[in-house]
Design a protein around this motif. Structure first.
Motif, PDB file in Angstrom:
ATOM      1  N   LEU A   1      48.817 -44.628 -14.241  1.00 29.84           N
ATOM      2  CA  LEU A   1      49.686 -43.465 -14.442  1.00 29.84           C
ATOM      3  C   LEU A   1      49.190 -42.614 -15.609  1.00 29.84           C
ATOM      4  CD1 LEU A   1      53.156 -45.192 -13.997  1.00 29.84           C
ATOM      5  CD2 LEU A   1      52.075 -43.577 -12.425  1.00 29.84           C
ATOM      6  N   PRO A   2      49.418 -41.303 -15.544  1.00 26.51           N
ATOM      7  CA  PRO A   2      49.033 -40.438 -16.671  1.00 26.51           C
ATOM      8  C   PRO A   2      49.869 -40.756 -17.910  1.00 26.51           C
ATOM      9  CG  PRO A   2      49.888 -39.144 -14.799  1.00 26.51           C
ATOM     10  CD  PRO A   2      49.997 -40.575 -14.443  1.00 26.51           C
ATOM     11  N   ALA A   3      49.359 -40.391 -19.049  1.00 25.98           N
ATOM     12  CA  ALA A   3      50.079 -40.599 -20.308  1.00 25.98           C
ATOM     13  C   ALA A   3      51.466 -39.987 -20.225  1.00 25.98           C
ATOM     14  CB  ALA A   3      49.293 -39.971 -21.458  1.00 25.98           C
ATOM     15  N   GLY A   4      52.433 -40.710 -20.708  1.00 26.54           N
ATOM     16  CA  GLY A   4      53.813 -40.220 -20.705  1.00 26.54           C
ATOM     17  C   GLY A   4      54.591 -40.610 -19.457  1.00 26.54           C
ATOM     18  N   SER A   5      53.915 -41.139 -18.441  1.00 26.49           N
ATOM     19  CA  SER A   5      54.594 -41.586 -17.228  1.00 26.49           C
ATOM     20  C   SER A   5      54.789 -43.092 -17.292  1.00 26.49           C
ATOM     21  CB  SER A   5      53.760 -41.254 -15.985  1.00 26.49           C
ATOM     22  OG  SER A   5      53.682 -39.865 -15.805  1.00 26.49           O
ATOM     23  N   GLY A   6      55.858 -43.560 -16.682  1.00 32.82           N
ATOM     24  CA  GLY A   6      56.104 -44.993 -16.652  1.00 32.82           C
ATOM     25  C   GLY A   6      56.922 -45.353 -15.428  1.00 32.82           C
ATOM     26  N   CYS A   7      56.887 -46.612 -15.069  1.00 35.09           N
ATOM     27  CA  CYS A   7      57.626 -47.112 -13.913  1.00 35.09           C
ATOM     28  C   CYS A   7      58.431 -48.320 -14.366  1.00 35.09           C
ATOM     29  CB  CYS A   7      56.651 -47.464 -12.789  1.00 35.09           C
ATOM     30  SG  CYS A   7      57.457 -47.909 -11.249  1.00 35.09           S
ATOM     31  N   ALA A   8      59.737 -48.163 -14.461  1.00 34.15           N
ATOM     32  CA  ALA A   8      60.626 -49.232 -14.904  1.00 34.15           C
ATOM     33  C   ALA A   8      60.682 -50.337 -13.841  1.00 34.15           C
ATOM     34  CB  ALA A   8      62.023 -48.663 -15.154  1.00 34.15           C
ATOM     35  N   PRO A   9      61.102 -51.528 -14.218  1.00 36.15           N
ATOM     36  CA  PRO A   9      61.160 -52.634 -13.257  1.00 36.15           C
ATOM     37  C   PRO A   9      61.966 -52.332 -11.990  1.00 36.15           C
ATOM     38  CG  PRO A   9      61.426 -53.479 -15.478  1.00 36.15           C
ATOM     39  CD  PRO A   9      61.440 -51.969 -15.572  1.00 36.15           C
ATOM     40  N   ALA A  10      63.000 -51.529 -12.088  1.00 39.43           N
ATOM     41  CA  ALA A  10      63.820 -51.209 -10.915  1.00 39.43           C
ATOM     42  C   ALA A  10      63.280 -50.007 -10.135  1.00 39.43           C
ATOM     43  CB  ALA A  10      65.258 -50.935 -11.336  1.00 39.43           C
ATOM     44  N   GLU A  11      62.176 -49.417 -10.576  1.00 40.28           N
ATOM     45  CA  GLU A  11      61.597 -48.243  -9.908  1.00 40.28           C
ATOM     46  C   GLU A  11      60.355 -48.627  -9.114  1.00 40.28           C
ATOM     47  OE1 GLU A  11      62.808 -44.784 -13.104  1.00 40.28           O
ATOM     48  OE2 GLU A  11      60.917 -45.828 -13.394  1.00 40.28           O
ATOM     49  N   ARG A  12      59.994 -47.759  -8.179  1.00 35.95           N
ATOM     50  CA  ARG A  12      58.786 -47.935  -7.380  1.00 35.95           C
ATOM     51  C   ARG A  12      58.044 -46.612  -7.314  1.00 35.95           C
ATOM     52  NH1 ARG A  12      59.652 -52.088  -8.648  1.00 35.95           N
ATOM     53  NH2 ARG A  12      60.369 -53.896  -7.507  1.00 35.95           N
ATOM     54  N   ILE A  13      56.730 -46.671  -7.248  1.00 33.60           N
ATOM     55  CA  ILE A  13      55.899 -45.490  -7.053  1.00 33.60           C
ATOM     56  C   ILE A  13      55.676 -45.390  -5.547  1.00 33.60           C
ATOM     57  CG2 ILE A  13      53.701 -44.369  -7.566  1.00 33.60           C
ATOM     58  CD1 ILE A  13      53.603 -46.253 -10.093  1.00 33.60           C
ATOM     59  N   ILE A  14      56.061 -44.266  -4.976  1.00 36.17           N
ATOM     60  CA  ILE A  14      56.043 -44.087  -3.530  1.00 36.17           C
ATOM     61  C   ILE A  14      55.050 -42.994  -3.152  1.00 36.17           C
ATOM     62  CG2 ILE A  14      57.436 -43.505  -1.500  1.00 36.17           C
ATOM     63  CD1 ILE A  14      58.287 -46.101  -2.940  1.00 36.17           C
ATOM     64  N   ARG A  15      54.220 -43.280  -2.157  1.00 35.14           N
ATOM     65  CA  ARG A  15      53.296 -42.268  -1.633  1.00 35.14           C
ATOM     66  C   ARG A  15      53.886 -41.694  -0.357  1.00 35.14           C
ATOM     67  NH1 ARG A  15      48.402 -44.996  -0.228  1.00 35.14           N
ATOM     68  NH2 ARG A  15      49.369 -45.349   1.775  1.00 35.14           N
ATOM     69  N   ILE A  16      53.851 -40.350  -0.280  1.00 29.74           N
ATOM     70  CA  ILE A  16      54.252 -39.664   0.947  1.00 29.74           C
ATOM     71  C   ILE A  16      53.114 -38.751   1.370  1.00 29.74           C
ATOM     72  CG2 ILE A  16      56.733 -39.783   0.504  1.00 29.74           C
ATOM     73  CD1 ILE A  16      56.596 -36.841  -0.403  1.00 29.74           C
ATOM     74  N   PRO A  17      53.002 -38.460   2.650  1.00 31.66           N
ATOM     75  CA  PRO A  17      51.944 -37.558   3.108  1.00 31.66           C
ATOM     76  C   PRO A  17      52.093 -36.156   2.501  1.00 31.66           C
ATOM     77  CG  PRO A  17      52.880 -38.755   4.964  1.00 31.66           C
ATOM     78  CD  PRO A  17      53.761 -39.014   3.774  1.00 31.66           C
ATOM     79  N   ARG A  18      50.990 -35.562   2.150  1.00 26.58           N
ATOM     80  CA  ARG A  18      50.974 -34.222   1.549  1.00 26.58           C
ATOM     81  C   ARG A  18      51.760 -33.212   2.379  1.00 26.58           C
ATOM     82  NH1 ARG A  18      48.058 -31.128  -1.997  1.00 26.58           N
ATOM     83  NH2 ARG A  18      47.672 -28.977  -1.364  1.00 26.58           N
ATOM     84  N   GLN A  19      51.532 -33.195   3.683  1.00 25.25           N
ATOM     85  CA  GLN A  19      52.209 -32.220   4.540  1.00 25.25           C
ATOM     86  C   GLN A  19      53.724 -32.384   4.536  1.00 25.25           C
ATOM     87  OE1 GLN A  19      51.171 -29.421   6.138  1.00 25.25           O
ATOM     88  NE2 GLN A  19      49.322 -29.803   4.954  1.00 25.25           N
ATOM     89  N   LEU A  20      54.203 -33.606   4.327  1.00 28.71           N
ATOM     90  CA  LEU A  20      55.642 -33.831   4.274  1.00 28.71           C
ATOM     91  C   LEU A  20      56.265 -33.060   3.112  1.00 28.71           C
ATOM     92  CD1 LEU A  20      58.009 -35.456   5.519  1.00 28.71           C
ATOM     93  CD2 LEU A  20      57.530 -37.185   3.787  1.00 28.71           C
ATOM     94  N   LEU A  21      55.660 -33.150   1.938  1.00 27.89           N
ATOM     95  CA  LEU A  21      56.196 -32.440   0.774  1.00 27.89           C
ATOM     96  C   LEU A  21      55.999 -30.931   0.900  1.00 27.89           C
ATOM     97  CD1 LEU A  21      57.604 -32.653  -1.925  1.00 27.89           C
ATOM     98  CD2 LEU A  21      55.370 -32.944  -2.994  1.00 27.89           C
ATOM     99  N   ILE A  22      54.845 -30.508   1.390  1.00 26.39           N
ATOM    100  CA  ILE A  22      54.596 -29.072   1.557  1.00 26.39           C
ATOM    101  C   ILE A  22      55.612 -28.461   2.518  1.00 26.39           C
ATOM    102  CG2 ILE A  22      52.960 -27.399   2.537  1.00 26.39           C
ATOM    103  CD1 ILE A  22      50.723 -29.155   1.298  1.00 26.39           C
TER     104      ILE A  22
END
Length: 76
Positions: free
Chosen positions: A46-67
């Motif tokens: 993760l970039p500086a200043g970012s964090g993932c708490a124990p109850a959180e998850r990092i989720i990947r979604i397809p680019r087109q979905l967000l666009i």
């Protein structure tokens, strides 16, 4: 709990063959994301200043979905 989908459905974007990633608006104004859990492989990068708490998850979604959801995301 969920009030609407943002953007097109996963089926409309042809993403359902690999699961059904989605972005949903909740009745309290927050958003929920359905995607691939990449916490294990991404948490140490993760970039500086970012964090993932124990109850959180990092989720990947397809680019087109967000666009495609951009038009449904409120400005404020």
């Amino acid at each position: 709990m969920f009030t609407k989908r943002l953007g097109l459905s996963p089926q409309d974007l042809n993403h359902c063959a690999h699961g059904c990633p989605d972005i949903l608006e909740m009745d309290n104004g927050d958003f929920a994301v359905i995607g691939t859990d990449i916490t294990g492989e991404a948490s140490g990068q993760l970039p500086a200043g970012s964090g993932c708490a124990p109850a959180e998850r990092i989720i990947r979604i397809p680019r087109q979905l967000l666009i495609r959801a951009r038009q449904d995301i409120p400005a404020a």
